[in-house]
Design a protein around this motif. Structure first.
Motif, PDB file in Angstrom:
ATOM      1  N   GLY A 103       1.116  -1.297   0.168  1.00 57.83           N
ATOM      2  CA  GLY A 103       0.068   0.064   0.206  1.00 57.83           C
ATOM      3  C   GLY A 103       1.057   1.377   0.013  1.00 57.83           C
ATOM      4  O   GLY A 103       2.402   1.124   0.139  1.00 57.83           O
ATOM      5  N   ASP A 104       0.566   2.659  -0.425  1.00 62.69           N
ATOM      6  CA  ASP A 104       1.130   3.593  -0.786  1.00 62.69           C
ATOM      7  C   ASP A 104       2.207   3.203  -1.552  1.00 62.69           C
ATOM      8  O   ASP A 104       2.836   4.166  -1.180  1.00 62.69           O
ATOM      9  CB  ASP A 104       1.007   4.190   0.938  1.00 62.69           C
ATOM     10  CG  ASP A 104      -0.123   5.390   0.840  1.00 62.69           C
ATOM     11  OD1 ASP A 104      -1.151   5.063   0.770  1.00 62.69           O
ATOM     12  OD2 ASP A 104       0.450   5.499   2.673  1.00 62.69           O
ATOM     13  N   GLY A 105       2.037   2.826  -2.586  1.00 65.20           N
ATOM     14  CA  GLY A 105       3.314   2.929  -3.317  1.00 65.20           C
ATOM     15  C   GLY A 105       4.467   1.816  -3.038  1.00 65.20           C
ATOM     16  O   GLY A 105       5.143   2.433  -3.557  1.00 65.20           O
ATOM     17  N   PHE A 106       4.415   1.281  -1.564  1.00 68.82           N
ATOM     18  CA  PHE A 106       5.401   0.555  -1.312  1.00 68.82           C
ATOM     19  C   PHE A 106       5.396  -0.830  -1.801  1.00 68.82           C
ATOM     20  O   PHE A 106       5.106  -1.849  -0.980  1.00 68.82           O
ATOM     21  CB  PHE A 106       5.934   0.771   0.293  1.00 68.82           C
ATOM     22  CG  PHE A 106       5.824   2.363   1.021  1.00 68.82           C
ATOM     23  CD1 PHE A 106       7.000   2.688   0.595  1.00 68.82           C
ATOM     24  CD2 PHE A 106       4.910   3.235   1.018  1.00 68.82           C
ATOM     25  CE1 PHE A 106       7.632   3.990   1.132  1.00 68.82           C
ATOM     26  CE2 PHE A 106       5.383   3.555   1.501  1.00 68.82           C
ATOM     27  CZ  PHE A 106       6.371   4.343   2.240  1.00 68.82           C
ATOM     28  N   THR A 107       5.816  -0.767  -2.706  1.00 71.77           N
ATOM     29  CA  THR A 107       5.875  -2.371  -3.652  1.00 71.77           C
ATOM     30  C   THR A 107       6.817  -3.446  -3.282  1.00 71.77           C
ATOM     31  O   THR A 107       5.835  -4.710  -3.184  1.00 71.77           O
ATOM     32  CB  THR A 107       5.901  -2.182  -5.230  1.00 71.77           C
ATOM     33  OG1 THR A 107       6.932  -0.984  -5.551  1.00 71.77           O
ATOM     34  CG2 THR A 107       4.046  -0.698  -5.979  1.00 71.77           C
ATOM     35  N   VAL A 108       7.601  -2.818  -2.823  1.00 72.18           N
ATOM     36  CA  VAL A 108       8.939  -3.496  -2.470  1.00 72.18           C
ATOM     37  C   VAL A 108       8.759  -4.780  -1.083  1.00 72.18           C
ATOM     38  O   VAL A 108       8.981  -5.255  -0.664  1.00 72.18           O
ATOM     39  CB  VAL A 108      10.002  -2.510  -2.143  1.00 72.18           C
ATOM     40  CG1 VAL A 108       9.761  -2.414  -0.971  1.00 72.18           C
ATOM     41  CG2 VAL A 108      11.714  -3.520  -2.063  1.00 72.18           C
ATOM     42  N   LEU A 109       6.829  -4.249  -0.322  1.00 71.04           N
ATOM     43  CA  LEU A 109       7.340  -4.669   0.948  1.00 71.04           C
ATOM     44  C   LEU A 109       6.622  -5.614   0.197  1.00 71.04           C
ATOM     45  O   LEU A 109       6.145  -6.917   1.883  1.00 71.04           O
ATOM     46  CB  LEU A 109       6.181  -3.379   1.664  1.00 71.04           C
ATOM     47  CG  LEU A 109       6.996  -2.414   2.078  1.00 71.04           C
ATOM     48  CD1 LEU A 109       6.038  -1.249   3.121  1.00 71.04           C
ATOM     49  CD2 LEU A 109       8.306  -2.609   2.650  1.00 71.04           C
ATOM     50  N   LYS A 110       5.995  -6.310  -0.803  1.00 67.18           N
ATOM     51  CA  LYS A 110       4.787  -7.025  -1.010  1.00 67.18           C
ATOM     52  C   LYS A 110       6.145  -8.377  -1.385  1.00 67.18           C
ATOM     53  O   LYS A 110       5.371  -9.396  -1.265  1.00 67.18           O
ATOM     54  CB  LYS A 110       4.376  -7.157  -2.343  1.00 67.18           C
ATOM     55  CG  LYS A 110       3.372  -5.553  -2.269  1.00 67.18           C
ATOM     56  CD  LYS A 110       1.699  -5.883  -3.416  1.00 67.18           C
ATOM     57  CE  LYS A 110       2.932  -5.030  -4.704  1.00 67.18           C
ATOM     58  NZ  LYS A 110       2.131  -5.463  -5.647  1.00 67.18           N
ATOM     59  N   GLU A 111       7.153  -8.228  -1.272  1.00 60.35           N
ATOM     60  CA  GLU A 111       8.264  -9.349  -1.647  1.00 60.35           C
ATOM     61  C   GLU A 111       8.560  -9.657  -0.345  1.00 60.35           C
ATOM     62  O   GLU A 111       9.617 -10.377  -0.067  1.00 60.35           O
ATOM     63  CB  GLU A 111       8.928  -8.622  -1.993  1.00 60.35           C
ATOM     64  CG  GLU A 111       9.272  -7.671  -3.704  1.00 60.35           C
ATOM     65  CD  GLU A 111      10.454  -7.338  -4.287  1.00 60.35           C
ATOM     66  OE1 GLU A 111      11.376  -7.415  -3.722  1.00 60.35           O
ATOM     67  OE2 GLU A 111       9.875  -6.656  -5.563  1.00 60.35           O
ATOM     68  N   HIS A 112       7.993  -9.664   0.733  1.00 62.37           N
ATOM     69  CA  HIS A 112       8.285  -9.791   2.149  1.00 62.37           C
ATOM     70  C   HIS A 112       8.444 -11.532   1.821  1.00 62.37           C
ATOM     71  O   HIS A 112       7.264 -12.683   0.958  1.00 62.37           O
ATOM     72  CB  HIS A 112       7.754  -9.474   2.708  1.00 62.37           C
ATOM     73  CG  HIS A 112       6.307  -9.654   3.270  1.00 62.37           C
ATOM     74  ND1 HIS A 112       5.409  -8.775   2.765  1.00 62.37           N
ATOM     75  CD2 HIS A 112       5.761 -10.731   3.063  1.00 62.37           C
ATOM     76  CE1 HIS A 112       4.125  -9.687   2.354  1.00 62.37           C
ATOM     77  NE2 HIS A 112       4.230 -10.395   2.495  1.00 62.37           N
TER      78      HIS A 112
END
Length: 605
Positions: free
Chosen positions: A557-566
């Motif tokens: 969310g809020d454009g923090f797409t890298v956090l989905k790669e956890h």
């Protein structure tokens, strides 16, 4: 478009007084009329008639006056200084709108989304039924959906429109069924991925005595970037301009020439003062942001744009594709302002006479708290407060002073630090996830934490209701693995990309993390990578770290797409539970919690 019948417009208009408006009082300049054409103004007897458009946006279920600095608007003074004015509260907004309608035979009230969602406890605890009831009493005619209308998913949004008791919690009042909104929700650019049909009605036509004003409602195309994945599952969000232009042509085919677009997307004026003239030429003047490109490309057949999402106040002229001035407005947020616009309707052409818009034809007005309260809204608030009282008044902790979370211009906010620390403490134990740091999205902090609150619990006491107002989404905490390189990328995504590039969203961080943000640079270079420290040690790009965050951030969310790669996700307690537990563990009546110090982020400007 839904086939469900819509209960619509009541045969009332409160506060209609003597028909005293004239063409010269707040009308758009009628320069486009041919010589000799009669101007009827508010009387409705000549060729033109003045239609009053009242509008607001981003109400977010704020029925009671908002606390702390969140409840102020900034007013520019004649000498160039600014003044903070307390504003907002549904009781005062109702009075202000009813007074504004007096003397106007033709008056329509519209909004630009986020009427609900991210709401204080009085509304949020009851899934925003109290707010829908209040908006009905405010005589709202139509609104677009906003991203927060999707916080609880499509089924709940449709319940807000059509009524019915909550599918899990049932009816909140014995013997009463929630009836839904009497106003129309519009979602022209939100379609079902399978059926390709709009989720809700795309347009609405307001009619009176032969006068027709068409409304098209859209939310920002990037709604999936700012809502949990579950909230928008199965839905597609289309381009704002393409959608508006499509339905403008459809309205014209229906014989509707006067069109207003309700757009839940906004801009950033050069000044935060509600009465700033964003049409003033010169360096540093005007307005920027996504709405500028939208306004420049929406078809000239659309006569006015009512906008939102950025929580800013403005009433600007932005040229349409034909080069003609067109008004674009936003009334800040949470009921602190409303916009009053005069649309001069030509009965012969059925269109709006449009030239440069200047005050008093379009202006934002403060919802002052020194005016009488609307008694019916007071009764509504008292009724729902009585239902909430057993939960709302429970003390959770104690503070020694205001803890700012939203009103401050600083990137690092004391309340953000407190929330991040609470989330780290709730997840640091090995059996709770083993988190080494916590990050919090700034938009999830919905209010300041005020030392002197409006309730009767006593200064410095933080009640459950106040804590809920700060953290209303009940997001579950996720503890995940991220590499050092991914963590660096997340910090860079605060200031880059289509979502955050022009409007940085600076993550609030726990005390274990420090770094430098150099705003004199551009893009990713703003994050000084060799300054990033975890407990005093440099971040190793190849090393894996345990990071706590809410489920919204974990979903990108809020454009923090890298956090989905956890990887290796563990679901912990809710953000609200973590917040309340921290308050209880670190404060007492004799030893209240002081606002956390800032300095975790060193900012170079």
């Amino acid at each position: 478009m839904s086939a469900t019948p819509q209960r619509h417009r009541r045969t009332r208009r409160l506060a209609i007084a003597a028909l005293t408006a004239t063409a010269g009082a707040g009308a758009l300049v009628a320069a486009a009329l041919p010589a000799g054409a009669a101007v009827g103004g508010g009387q409705g007897t000549g060729r033109t008639v003045d239609v009053q458009l009242l509008s607001f946006n981003d109400f977010h279920g704020t029925l009671e006056p908002p606390q702390g600095s969140s409840g102020n608007v900034t007013e520019r003074q004649a000498d160039g200084t600014t003044k903070a004015i307390p504003a907002g509260g549904a009781e005062y907004l109702a009075t202000a709108l009813r007074e504004a309608r007096k003397g106007h035979e033709y008056s329509v009230t519209a909004a630009a989304g986020d009427m609900i969602g991210g709401s204080p406890m009085l509304s949020g605890l009851f899934h925003d039924e109290p707010t829908i009831e209040a908006l009905n009493k405010l005589d709202l005619d139509v609104t677009s959906v906003g991203n927060h209308e999707f916080d609880e998913g499509r089924a709940e949004l449709r319940r807000m429109q059509y009524g019915g008791c909550h599918p899990v919690e049932g009816c909140f009042e014995y013997g009463k069924t929630f009836e839904g909104s009497e106003f129309k929700y519009l979602a022209a650019n939100v379609t079902d991925e399978k059926t390709k049909r709009p989720l809700l009605s795309p347009t609405y036509v307001w009619k009176k005595d032969g006068v027709k004003i068409g409304f098209i409602g859209v939310t920002l195309e990037g709604t999936p970037d700012v809502v949990t994945a579950a909230g928008v599952k199965g839905l597609k969000f289309g381009d704002e301009v393409e959608t508006i232009n499509k339905y403008a042509k459809e309205l014209q085919r229906q014989g509707v020439q006067s069109i207003v677009a309700l757009i839940h997307e906004g801009g950033l004026p050069a000044s935060g003062a509600y009465n700033y003239d964003c049409n003033t030429p010169g360096a540093g003047a005007g307005i920027s942001g996504a709405i500028v490109d939208i306004a420049k490309n929406v078809d000239p057949s659309v006569d006015a744009l009512v906008t939102g999402h950025t929580h800013q106040a403005y009433a600007c002229n932005i040229p349409d594709p034909a080069g003609n001035p067109r008004t674009v407005t936003s009334a800040a947020s949470i009921g602190r302002l409303y916009t009053d616009t005069t649309l001069t309707y030509d009965r012969k052409t059925k269109d709006i006479v449009r030239t440069a818009v200047k005050s008093p034809s379009t202006a934002n007005h403060v919802v002052h708290r020194n005016q009488p309260k609307a008694e019916d809204i007071t009764a509504l608030i008292q009724r729902w407060n009585a239902l909430a009282a057993p939960v709302a008044g429970r003390p959770q902790g104690y503070i020694s002073a205001d803890i700012p979370g939203r009103g401050s211009e600083a990137y690092e906010k004391p309340l953000g630090n407190l929330i991040a620390d609470a989330q780290l403490e709730a997840t640091a134990a090995a059996d709770k996830g083993g988190a080494q740091l916590a990050i919090m999205n700034p938009g999830g902090i919905r209010s300041d934490l005020a030392f002197k609150a409006s309730g009767a619990e006593g200064d410095g006491v933080v009640t459950y209701g106040e804590a809920f107002t700060v953290q209303p989404f009940t997001n579950m905490l996720n503890i995940v693995d991220l590499t050092g390189a991914q963590l660096v990328t997340a910090l860079q995504q605060q200031v880059t990309g289509p979502v955050n590039g022009a409007n940085p969203k600076i993550l609030q961080i726990s005390k274990s993390l420090t770094y430098t943000l150099d705003m004199t640079k551009t893009g990713a270079d703003r994050v000084v990578t060799d300054s990033i420290r975890l407990n005093g040690e440099a971040i190793d790009p190849a090393k894996t770290y345990r990071v706590a965050m809410n489920e919204f951030l974990a979903g990108g969310g809020d454009g923090f797409t890298v956090l989905k790669e956890h990887k290796n996700k563990l679901v912990g307690v809710s953000d609200l539970d973590a917040f309340n537990a921290y308050l209880g563990a670190h404060s007492s009546a004799s030893a209240p919690l002081a606002p956390p110090a800032t300095g975790r982020i060193t900012v170079i400007k």
